[in-house]
Design an enzyme around this catalytic site. Structure first.
Site, PDB file in Angstrom:
ATOM      1  N   HIS A  43       0.872  -1.187   0.000  1.00 27.01           N
ATOM      2  CA  HIS A  43       0.000   0.000   0.000  1.00 27.01           C
ATOM      3  C   HIS A  43       0.908   1.236   0.000  1.00 27.01           C
ATOM      4  O   HIS A  43       1.187   1.805   1.042  1.00 27.01           O
ATOM      5  CB  HIS A  43      -0.884  -0.027   1.253  1.00 27.01           C
ATOM      6  CG  HIS A  43      -1.992   0.980   1.237  1.00 27.01           C
ATOM      7  ND1 HIS A  43      -3.247   0.716   1.724  1.00 27.01           N
ATOM      8  CD2 HIS A  43      -2.050   2.255   0.800  1.00 27.01           C
ATOM      9  CE1 HIS A  43      -4.021   1.774   1.591  1.00 27.01           C
ATOM     10  NE2 HIS A  43      -3.307   2.734   1.035  1.00 27.01           N
ATOM     11  N   GLU A  70      -2.632  -1.683  -3.183  1.00 29.24           N
ATOM     12  CA  GLU A  70      -3.736  -0.893  -2.620  1.00 29.24           C
ATOM     13  C   GLU A  70      -3.415   0.592  -2.729  1.00 29.24           C
ATOM     14  O   GLU A  70      -2.239   0.962  -2.682  1.00 29.24           O
ATOM     15  CB  GLU A  70      -3.896  -1.181  -1.124  1.00 29.24           C
ATOM     16  CG  GLU A  70      -4.179  -2.605  -0.761  1.00 29.24           C
ATOM     17  CD  GLU A  70      -4.125  -2.806   0.754  1.00 29.24           C
ATOM     18  OE1 GLU A  70      -4.567  -3.874   1.198  1.00 29.24           O
ATOM     19  OE2 GLU A  70      -3.638  -1.922   1.488  1.00 29.24           O
ATOM     20  N   HIS A 190      -8.146  -5.790   7.242  1.00 27.68           N
ATOM     21  CA  HIS A 190      -7.916  -4.777   8.284  1.00 27.68           C
ATOM     22  C   HIS A 190      -8.153  -5.377   9.659  1.00 27.68           C
ATOM     23  O   HIS A 190      -9.244  -5.846   9.967  1.00 27.68           O
ATOM     24  CB  HIS A 190      -8.765  -3.515   8.122  1.00 27.68           C
ATOM     25  CG  HIS A 190      -7.927  -2.284   8.339  1.00 27.68           C
ATOM     26  ND1 HIS A 190      -7.520  -1.883   9.586  1.00 27.68           N
ATOM     27  CD2 HIS A 190      -7.344  -1.434   7.462  1.00 27.68           C
ATOM     28  CE1 HIS A 190      -6.754  -0.815   9.462  1.00 27.68           C
ATOM     29  NE2 HIS A 190      -6.620  -0.528   8.193  1.00 27.68           N
TER      30      HIS A 190
HETATM   31  N1  PXP Z   1      -6.768  -3.753   3.481  1.00 29.03           N
HETATM   32  C1  PXP Z   1      -6.530  -2.439   3.288  1.00 29.03           C
HETATM   33  C2  PXP Z   1      -7.314  -1.737   2.234  1.00 29.03           C
HETATM   34  C3  PXP Z   1      -5.570  -1.756   4.047  1.00 29.03           C
HETATM   35  O1  PXP Z   1      -5.354  -0.464   3.835  1.00 29.03           O
HETATM   36  C4  PXP Z   1      -4.824  -2.466   5.015  1.00 29.03           C
HETATM   37  C5  PXP Z   1      -3.776  -1.749   5.798  1.00 29.03           C
HETATM   38  O2  PXP Z   1      -2.820  -1.231   4.944  1.00 29.03           O
HETATM   39  C6  PXP Z   1      -5.097  -3.842   5.182  1.00 29.03           C
HETATM   40  C7  PXP Z   1      -6.067  -4.452   4.408  1.00 29.03           C
HETATM   41  C8  PXP Z   1      -4.359  -4.674   6.169  1.00 29.03           C
HETATM   42  O3  PXP Z   1      -4.670  -4.270   7.457  1.00 29.03           O
HETATM   43  P1  PXP Z   1      -3.811  -4.776   8.680  1.00 29.03           P
HETATM   44  O4  PXP Z   1      -2.444  -4.178   8.527  1.00 29.03           O
HETATM   45  O5  PXP Z   1      -4.550  -4.275   9.878  1.00 29.03           O
HETATM   46  O6  PXP Z   1      -3.765  -6.277   8.597  1.00 29.03           O
END
Ligand code: PXP
Length: 238
Positions: A43, A70, A190
């Site tokens: 990301h 992302e 997330h």
């Molecule tokens: N999905 C998206 C769209 C995100 O922005 C993130 C964090 O960058 C994640 C998934 C992964 O989240 P986590 O780091 O809490 O596992």
């Protein structure tokens, strides 16, 4: 089968803390794949505080699993994604000053905008996913943009999971079923971790992919990266 995509942003954060190349983000990504990750997620954010745009360019030719990028589809993201052509682009409406993604798209308000972006990405053979809150109207809006998938934003689920898992997961199950009925694939991400992942997958067995970063990298401090990836994969094997 629900695929595990490992988000390696935190590895880059650690590397950036000292300015050198330790840990080596490319090597860690390859090791994640060797240990069982079925995809790598990054990301890149405009301030490059974790994954840098150059990392994304360097990762593409060496990865052998699915590559998921992302980000907020502003010009720099779109230029990067169209150049790299990952398997999947996950669109996230994150503002520049936030710690991490903190909301899904309003797919009704941004429908025309998302439709244009998605058609551009799909023209280049890139699968698209839209990050959304578990709200039916947002799933219906997403379906109208032409996206291939949605990614359910699971922060609320993770927060409520310990108190009342059934209540926590209910809106996600409803929205995942609706998405499936509308012909969309379903990803989730997330705050997923070793406690809450299996239950989510059991309730939504047709989940296509989870992308997990923060908790997985934290767990790797205690269990090691190889064991940790195996543990996460095991949660998804029902
Ligand atoms: N999905 C998206 C769209 C995100 O922005 C993130 C964090 O960058 C994640 C998934 C992964 O989240 P986590 O780091 O809490 O596992």
């Amino acid at each position: 089968m629900t695929r595990l995509s490992v988000n390696i942003n935190k590895v880059a954060t650690l590397r950036n803390a000292r300015g050198g190349n330790n840990p080596n983000v490319l090597q860690v990504a390859l090791d994640c794949e060797r240990f069982g990750a079925q995809g790598i997620t990054v990301h890149p954010r405009p301030d490059e505080r974790h994954i840098r745009y150059q990392d994304v360019l360097d990762l593409k030719p060496v990865l052998t699993t699915e590559f998921n990028i992302e980000g907020n589809p502003k010009d720099r993201y779109m230029d990067l994604v169209l150049q790299v052509k990952p398997h999947q682009a996950t669109l996230v409406p994150d503002a520049e000053n936030v710690l991490t993604s903190n909301a899904g798209w309003n797919t009704v308000e941004y429908q025309a905008y998302l439709t244009d972006i998605i058609s551009e990405l799909k023209k280049h053979g890139i699968r698209t996913s839209i990050f959304v809150d578990p709200v039916e109207a947002m799933i219906e809006g997403a379906a109208k943009t032409g996206t291939d998938r949605i990614e359910l934003y699971t922060e609320q689920y993770a927060k409520q999971f310990h108190g009342n898992p059934a209540e926590a997961v209910a809106p996600y199950v409803r929205c995942a079923k609706l998405a499936k009925e509308l012909g969309l694939g379903v990803n989730a991400g997330h705050d997923l971790d070793l406690h809450n992942l299996r239950y989510l997958q059991q309730q939504i067995p047709f989940l296509d992919e989870v992308s997990i970063g923060h908790a997985l990298i934290c767990d790797a401090i205690y269990y090691g990266l190889e064991n940790t990836i195996r543990l996460y994969r095991r949660q998804l094997e029902n």
